[in-house]
Design an enzyme around this catalytic site. Structure first.
Site, PDB file in Angstrom:
ATOM      1  N   LYS A   1       0.820  -1.216   0.000  1.00 36.95           N
ATOM      2  CA  LYS A   1       0.000   0.000   0.000  1.00 36.95           C
ATOM      3  C   LYS A   1       0.859   1.273   0.000  1.00 36.95           C
ATOM      4  CE  LYS A   1      -4.078  -1.943  -0.064  1.00 36.95           C
ATOM      5  NZ  LYS A   1      -3.804  -3.282  -0.594  1.00 36.95           N
TER       6      LYS A   1
HETATM    7  C1  PLP Z   1      -9.909  -2.483  -1.514  1.00 36.69           C
HETATM    8  C2  PLP Z   1      -9.286  -3.217  -0.377  1.00 36.69           C
HETATM    9  N1  PLP Z   1      -9.943  -3.322   0.780  1.00 36.69           N
HETATM   10  C3  PLP Z   1      -9.425  -3.964   1.839  1.00 36.69           C
HETATM   11  C4  PLP Z   1      -8.188  -4.568   1.775  1.00 36.69           C
HETATM   12  C5  PLP Z   1      -7.666  -5.316   2.956  1.00 36.69           C
HETATM   13  O1  PLP Z   1      -6.524  -4.709   3.485  1.00 36.69           O
HETATM   14  P1  PLP Z   1      -5.626  -5.487   4.559  1.00 36.69           P
HETATM   15  O2  PLP Z   1      -4.716  -6.405   3.823  1.00 36.69           O
HETATM   16  O3  PLP Z   1      -4.881  -4.382   5.267  1.00 36.69           O
HETATM   17  O4  PLP Z   1      -6.535  -6.217   5.458  1.00 36.69           O
HETATM   18  C6  PLP Z   1      -7.462  -4.492   0.586  1.00 36.69           C
HETATM   19  C7  PLP Z   1      -6.143  -5.128   0.503  1.00 36.69           C
HETATM   20  O5  PLP Z   1      -5.572  -5.364  -0.521  1.00 36.69           O
HETATM   21  C8  PLP Z   1      -8.020  -3.811  -0.521  1.00 36.69           C
HETATM   22  O6  PLP Z   1      -7.360  -3.716  -1.692  1.00 36.69           O
END
Ligand code: PLP
Length: 393
Positions: A191
């Site tokens: 990210k």
């Molecule tokens: C649009 C979206 N929402 C939620 C997430 C979940 O993030 P995390 O890996 O921090 O739980 C991601 C992760 O790639 C994502 O792309």
């Protein structure tokens, strides 16, 4: 041959120093660094409250829990997202109502939200969950107006949106994080800023923040994390259903160092996107991403579409050619309604969201990470252009 991976995190001496200091401090789980990360992140987005959690998935789960989502409830969202967005609804016995995306931004289409709210399933809808796809903010003026009209909460999946902003009516350019009821960010390794794994929830609502603070650590008192510190007390009370979603000080140490570099990292992503747009914009087989006016795009992803009618090869073969030449890519996103789980559990089927399916069939995500050198960027450009020109119909 040069190798350009899809992603490599921008970890430097600041991150290393922060982590070593945290390791040597005697306090490695949630503690002073996590609290500082929360304060500095709140300041960065201009939010009243910021709560650090283990990941954005947990942030989304807590956000839905905090607004009281339960069995039988429905949440309107996009199928063009990572599974975490809709997965968490199932944790609480709720279900996603998918609506299609805009063909240019790939964000949820407000006109389709409106249609869904006029339909049969609308009586169960409690919230809208927009996803700021690739770091380009959704049309929040329209989404907020719909939410107000239908008495719905707005939970923003801001996993891609650290550093993104949008001009709002009456507010001007506004950073993501203070618009809906709750905004959920991700600090996953790929990210815009990372803490290896991590997430943050921001909100202007103190009551929601207090509920989430308790729920994110077993339903304990808000300061229970101090119970092994000389300033803390051994006693804690359990106030509510809780989860284990706290973020450690080691993760926060990385996050703090990254947050200080957030604007610099975003600027580098924006420069790479500009270079790609300039290089691919005139190629008849390539369709560059559309950036709307009034948007500060954080460029978490650079999603290129192929005009497959102008090519002899499909998207999968295009990806293979890039891989053979050392360029890593990915695909964002595989629409959720085409996946077994969402079909079995909620009855979705392929064909329901044609815009998302069309984009999926033709898109690939190019490397766009701040640690890329100018030579890496030039090599990606040269390789993509050669793959397109060598395979024209
Ligand atoms: C649009 C979206 N929402 C939620 C997430 C979940 O993030 P995390 O890996 O921090 O739980 C991601 C992760 O790639 C994502 O792309």
């Amino acid at each position: 041959m040069r190798q350009v991976p899809f992603h490599r995190p921008a970890i430097g001496p600041d991150e290393e120093r922060e982590v070593i200091e945290a390791l040597r401090s005697g306090w490695i789980t949630t503690g002073p660094r996590t609290k500082r990360f929360e304060r500095e992140f709140a300041e960065y987005v201009g939010a009243r409250n910021a709560l650090a959690v283990a990941h954005c998935t947990g942030a989304l789960h807590l956000a839905l829990f905090a607004i009281g989502i339960g069995p039988g409830d429905a949440i309107i969202t996009t199928p063009f997202t990572f599974t975490a967005t809709a997965e968490v609804m199932g944790y609480l016995g709720a279900r996603p109502i998918f609506v299609d995306i805009e063909p240019d931004t790939f964000n949820i289409d407000p006109a389709k939200i409106e249609q869904a709210l006029a339909g049969e399933a609308a009586r169960d809808v409690r919230a809208i969950m927009p996803v700021h796809f690739a770091g380009q903010a959704c049309d929040m003026d329209r989404i907020l107006a719909l939410a107000r009209r239908h008495h719905l909460r707005v939970i923003e999946d801001a996993a891609h949106a650290v550093g993104s902003a949008r001009t709002l009516a009456g507010r001007g350019m506004t950073r993501i994080g203070t618009i809906g009821d709750l905004s959920c960010f991700s600090f996953y390794a790929t990210k815009n800023i990372t803490s290896a794994e991590g997430g943050m929830i921001t909100t202007e609502d103190d009551a929601l923040a207090a509920k989430i603070a308790v729920a994110s650590l077993h339903g304990m008192d808000r300061d229970a994390w101090k119970r092994y510190d000389s300033s803390g007390s051994w006693f804690y009370e359990i106030h509510d259903t809780g989860f284990k979603y706290n973020l450690s000080d080691i993760h926060s140490a990385i996050g703090l160092a990254q947050l200080r570099r957030a604007d610099e990292l975003t600027r580098r992503r924006q420069a790479i996107a500009r270079a790609y747009n300039a290089a691919f914009g005139d190629d008849p087989a390539l369709q560059i991403p559309v950036t709307e006016a009034g948007v500060e795009h954080a460029w978490h992803l650079y999603v290129l579409r192929l005009r497959t009618e102008a090519l002899k090869i499909d998207r999968n073969r295009f990806i293979e050619i890039l891989r053979e030449r050392g360029v890593g890519t990915s695909v964002h996103c595989i629409p959720l309604h085409t996946m077994h789980f969402y079909q079995r559990r909620y009855g979705y089927r392929a064909g329901q969201f044609p815009v998302a399916e069309d984009v999926y069939s033709r898109c690939l995500s190019l490397p766009i990470f701040p640690a890329m050198s100018d030579e890496d960027v030039a090599y990606v450009i040269e390789t993509v252009r050669a793959a397109a020109s060598g395979n024209r119909r």
